[in-house]
Scaffold this motif. Structure first.
Motif, PDB file in Angstrom:
ATOM      1  N   ASN A 124      -7.032  14.307   1.128  1.00 22.10           N
ATOM      2  CA  ASN A 124      -8.114  13.621   1.927  1.00 22.10           C
ATOM      3  C   ASN A 124      -8.316  14.208   3.343  1.00 22.10           C
ATOM      4  O   ASN A 124      -7.115  14.058   3.950  1.00 22.10           O
ATOM      5  CB  ASN A 124      -7.891  12.223   2.106  1.00 22.10           C
TER       6      ASN A 124
ATOM      7  N   THR B  48      -2.837   9.350  -3.938  1.00 19.68           N
ATOM      8  CA  THR B  48      -3.482   8.024  -3.959  1.00 19.68           C
ATOM      9  C   THR B  48      -5.000   8.000  -4.761  1.00 19.68           C
ATOM     10  O   THR B  48      -5.353   6.982  -5.234  1.00 19.68           O
ATOM     11  CB  THR B  48      -3.976   7.796  -2.481  1.00 19.68           C
ATOM     12  N   TYR B  49      -5.461   9.283  -4.948  1.00 19.03           N
ATOM     13  CA  TYR B  49      -6.525   9.334  -5.730  1.00 19.03           C
ATOM     14  C   TYR B  49      -6.379   9.931  -7.148  1.00 19.03           C
ATOM     15  O   TYR B  49      -7.408  10.404  -7.869  1.00 19.03           O
ATOM     16  CB  TYR B  49      -7.529  10.313  -4.891  1.00 19.03           C
TER      17      TYR B  49
ATOM     18  N   SER C 113      -1.527   4.184  -5.102  1.00 18.97           N
ATOM     19  CA  SER C 113      -2.205   3.110  -4.688  1.00 18.97           C
ATOM     20  C   SER C 113      -3.052   2.261  -5.376  1.00 18.97           C
ATOM     21  O   SER C 113      -3.397   2.818  -6.512  1.00 18.97           O
ATOM     22  CB  SER C 113      -3.101   3.759  -3.326  1.00 18.97           C
TER      23      SER C 113
ATOM     24  N   ARG D 262      -3.551  -4.685  -0.329  1.00 20.65           N
ATOM     25  CA  ARG D 262      -2.231  -3.833   0.203  1.00 20.65           C
ATOM     26  C   ARG D 262      -1.244  -3.660  -1.042  1.00 20.65           C
ATOM     27  O   ARG D 262      -0.369  -4.620  -1.006  1.00 20.65           O
ATOM     28  CB  ARG D 262      -1.673  -4.306   1.405  1.00 20.65           C
ATOM     29  N   PHE D 263      -1.263  -2.804  -1.971  1.00 18.78           N
ATOM     30  CA  PHE D 263      -0.468  -2.742  -2.938  1.00 18.78           C
ATOM     31  C   PHE D 263      -0.359  -1.424  -3.331  1.00 18.78           C
ATOM     32  O   PHE D 263      -1.287  -0.606  -3.552  1.00 18.78           O
ATOM     33  CB  PHE D 263      -0.627  -3.566  -4.218  1.00 18.78           C
TER      34      PHE D 263
ATOM     35  N   GLY E 111       0.881  -1.160  -0.059  1.00 14.26           N
ATOM     36  CA  GLY E 111      -0.048  -0.169  -0.078  1.00 14.26           C
ATOM     37  C   GLY E 111       0.737   1.218   0.093  1.00 14.26           C
ATOM     38  O   GLY E 111       2.215   1.153   0.147  1.00 14.26           O
ATOM     39  N   ALA E 112       0.107   2.405  -0.345  1.00 11.52           N
ATOM     40  CA  ALA E 112       0.761   3.622  -0.170  1.00 11.52           C
ATOM     41  C   ALA E 112       1.379   3.809   1.276  1.00 11.52           C
ATOM     42  O   ALA E 112       2.239   4.487   1.517  1.00 11.52           O
ATOM     43  CB  ALA E 112      -0.174   4.815  -0.652  1.00 11.52           C
ATOM     44  N   ASP E 113       0.643   3.327   2.069  1.00  8.73           N
ATOM     45  CA  ASP E 113       1.243   3.470   3.476  1.00  8.73           C
ATOM     46  C   ASP E 113       2.449   3.019   4.003  1.00  8.73           C
ATOM     47  O   ASP E 113       3.049   3.572   4.615  1.00  8.73           O
ATOM     48  CB  ASP E 113       0.221   2.739   4.494  1.00  8.73           C
TER      49      ASP E 113
ATOM     50  N   TYR F 256      -4.627  13.540   5.439  1.00  9.74           N
ATOM     51  CA  TYR F 256      -4.529  12.031   5.770  1.00  9.74           C
ATOM     52  C   TYR F 256      -4.270  11.625   7.047  1.00  9.74           C
ATOM     53  O   TYR F 256      -2.984  12.070   7.407  1.00  9.74           O
ATOM     54  CB  TYR F 256      -3.864  11.184   4.673  1.00  9.74           C
TER      55      TYR F 256
ATOM     56  N   SER G 141      -5.605   0.927  -3.810  1.00  9.55           N
ATOM     57  CA  SER G 141      -6.764   0.712  -3.089  1.00  9.55           C
ATOM     58  C   SER G 141      -7.921   1.469  -3.503  1.00  9.55           C
ATOM     59  O   SER G 141      -8.963   1.061  -3.169  1.00  9.55           O
ATOM     60  CB  SER G 141      -6.281   1.219  -1.679  1.00  9.55           C
ATOM     61  N   LYS G 142      -7.773   2.470  -4.346  1.00  9.90           N
ATOM     62  CA  LYS G 142      -9.056   3.363  -4.769  1.00  9.90           C
ATOM     63  C   LYS G 142      -9.507   2.775  -6.063  1.00  9.90           C
ATOM     64  O   LYS G 142     -10.502   1.989  -6.586  1.00  9.90           O
ATOM     65  CB  LYS G 142      -8.450   4.716  -4.574  1.00  9.90           C
TER      66      LYS G 142
ATOM     67  N   ASP H 163       1.145  12.964  -2.318  1.00  6.27           N
ATOM     68  CA  ASP H 163       0.630  11.762  -2.339  1.00  6.27           C
ATOM     69  C   ASP H 163      -0.619  11.874  -3.213  1.00  6.27           C
ATOM     70  O   ASP H 163      -1.621  12.473  -3.324  1.00  6.27           O
ATOM     71  CB  ASP H 163      -0.333  11.734  -0.687  1.00  6.27           C
TER      72      ASP H 163
ATOM     73  N   TYR I 245      -0.407  10.277   8.280  1.00  2.86           N
ATOM     74  CA  TYR I 245       0.984  10.768   8.222  1.00  2.86           C
ATOM     75  C   TYR I 245       1.568  10.885   9.465  1.00  2.86           C
ATOM     76  O   TYR I 245       2.678  10.747   9.817  1.00  2.86           O
ATOM     77  CB  TYR I 245       0.797  12.190   7.670  1.00  2.86           C
TER      78      TYR I 245
ATOM     79  N   CYS J 229      -0.905  16.381  -0.035  1.00  2.49           N
ATOM     80  CA  CYS J 229      -1.849  15.293  -0.417  1.00  2.49           C
ATOM     81  C   CYS J 229      -2.799  15.859  -1.593  1.00  2.49           C
ATOM     82  O   CYS J 229      -3.546  17.016  -1.353  1.00  2.49           O
ATOM     83  CB  CYS J 229      -2.830  14.881   0.827  1.00  2.49           C
TER      84      CYS J 229
HETATM   85  C1  LIG Z   1      -4.403  10.238   0.967  1.00  4.23           C
HETATM   86  C2  LIG Z   1      -4.194   8.846   1.264  1.00  4.23           C
HETATM   87  N1  LIG Z   1      -3.046   8.371   1.119  1.00  4.23           N
HETATM   88  C3  LIG Z   1      -2.671   7.197   1.451  1.00  4.23           C
HETATM   89  C4  LIG Z   1      -3.801   6.139   1.601  1.00  4.23           C
HETATM   90  C5  LIG Z   1      -3.292   4.714   2.077  1.00  4.23           C
HETATM   91  O1  LIG Z   1      -3.640   3.857   0.756  1.00  4.23           O
HETATM   92  P1  LIG Z   1      -3.174   2.529   0.868  1.00  4.23           P
HETATM   93  O2  LIG Z   1      -4.547   1.592   1.205  1.00  4.23           O
HETATM   94  O3  LIG Z   1      -2.632   2.205  -0.442  1.00  4.23           O
HETATM   95  O4  LIG Z   1      -2.128   2.229   1.643  1.00  4.23           O
HETATM   96  C6  LIG Z   1      -5.209   6.425   1.748  1.00  4.23           C
HETATM   97  C7  LIG Z   1      -5.976   5.628   2.167  1.00  4.23           C
HETATM   98  O5  LIG Z   1      -7.215   6.149   2.185  1.00  4.23           O
HETATM   99  C8  LIG Z   1      -5.515   7.937   1.674  1.00  4.23           C
HETATM  100  O6  LIG Z   1      -6.532   8.406   1.634  1.00  4.23           O
END
Ligand SMILES: Cc1ncc(COP(=O)(O)O)c(C=O)c1O
Length: 359
Positions: free
Chosen positions: A162, A189-190, A213, A224-225, A86-88, A113, A215-216, A187, A116, A158
């Motif tokens: 988010n 992610t979206y 990510s 988790r990638f 994941g991005a995490d 987010y 995830s979206k 970031d 962080y 970000c």
């Molecule tokens: C802005 C932002 N960054 C990172 C993430 C984490 O993404 P991932 O599920 O790939 O770890 C999220 C998840 O909601 C997010 O909203």
């Protein structure tokens, strides 16, 4: 009794947990409503026929890299990328590689987010926040001033943000990148929803990173990638704190199957975006609502002090939203993730019902 752990952990009184209602309609965590297994089932099983899970190494690792390079474009190659859980996990590696002393901090806008904070705390760093303005823009001068401290290790933006949902001004991001003297993380992610990226800049500079990510847009929050992109020099430094087998072969095989079917997922992004716009337009017409435009798969909205009531009413109707009112700029705000067309319609009908009884 001796305290065996890192001294700064002693004063932290809770572990990281995500407290959301469990309902049939999970419109709370910005997930996709579509199960990716239904889409890539055959491809995934084809790939697994040539993957040996008794081995640490697999050719799948090279293949996912190749597919990601093709998907990302912008002249990126394998030296410009790290991927993992994941991005995490990218945040975790990046923060780990930057932290030098307990006074070190990262700079983020606020609200943004929440992780962080969790990841900087996990690696023994702090976060400093600069509040967004009421229009979700930010004060460039103040932001830059906060980075001019030897303990400020990273500036995070970000984009889109988010939980506010907005894109930051592109020119302003470029100004940040040009004027700060520390690395900047964008970031994205979206990204697939906003279609705005800083990747052209990433390739030109050695102080800019992007995380993304699966995830979206790629429907795979549970997989988790995620991945990080940057100049070869930066990536090779961050790679020093990455463990050799951080990313499961099984996950890579599934992510590969997703990328081989990326058009289907990207088509779903268009569908979700369209139905998000439809709910936005309908919510916007309701009396007493405050609502913000979005470049993501979620919408922040509020009915003022009555929002909590709506939140609980919707749980009874088996719809989970997220309460995002912790920051004063979003006081009483809720966040709804766009689901399927049917879920969105059901959500809207229930909100409408509640509004006619409540006001
Ligand atoms: C802005 C932002 N960054 C990172 C993430 C984490 O993404 P991932 O599920 O790939 O770890 C999220 C998840 O909601 C997010 O909203």
């Amino acid at each position: 009794m001796d305290y065996y752990f890192r001294k700064d952990l002693k004063n932290i009184d809770h572990t990281v947990s995500i407290d959301v209602p469990r309902c049939d309609n999970m419109l709370c965590l910005n997930e996709s409503p579509y199960d990716p297994y239904q889409i890539v089932h055959d491809e995934f099983h084809q790939i697994m026929k040539r993957v040996s899970l008794n081995r640490y190494f697999s050719e799948v690792t090279g293949e996912i890299q190749e597919e990601l390079i093709k998907y990302v474009g912008h002249g990126v190659d394998s030296h410009n990328m790290i991927f993992g859980n994941g991005a995490d996990e990218m945040l975790y590696y990046l923060f780990t590689s930057l932290r030098d002393s307990p006074e070190d901090y990262i700079l983020s806008l606020s609200p943004s987010y929440f992780d962080y904070k969790s990841y900087s705390r996990a690696v023994g760093m702090n976060v400093k926040f600069l509040n967004l303005n009421p229009d979700f823009d930010f004060d460039l001068k103040k932001y830059i001033t906060l980075t001019r401290n030897k303990h400020c290790r990273l500036a995070v933006l970000c984009n889109p943000n988010n939980p506010t949902g907005n894109l930051l001004n592109y020119e302003k991001i470029l100004e940040v990148i040009n004027r700060v003297e520390i690395p900047v993380l964008i970031d994205e992610t979206y990204y697939e929803f906003s279609k705005v990226t800083l990747l052209d800049e990433v390739m030109k500079r050695d102080d800019l990173l992007v995380i993304r990510s699966f995830s979206k847009a790629f429907s795979a929050a549970g997989l988790r990638f995620g991945y990080m992109l940057g100049n070869e020099k930066l990536i090779s430094e961050i790679a020093k704190v990455k463990t050799a087998f951080n990313s499961s072969i099984l996950v890579q095989a599934f992510a590969l199957a997703i990328l081989k079917n990326k058009e289907t997922f990207l088509k779903k992004v268009e569908e979700i975006s369209k139905s998000r716009d439809e709910i936005y337009a309908k919510l916007n017409l309701l009396p007493h609502v405050k609502i913000f435009p979005t470049a993501t798969n979620f919408i922040p909205f509020s009915f003022g002090r009555r929002s909590d009531e709506l939140f609980n009413f919707l749980i009874e109707k088996d719809i989970a939203l997220r309460q995002i009112g912790a920051h004063p700029l979003l006081k009483n705000f809720l966040r709804v993730t766009a689901g399927t067309k049917q879920q969105n319609q059901y959500f809207f009908n229930q909100v409408k019902k509640w509004v006619s009884a409540a006001f």
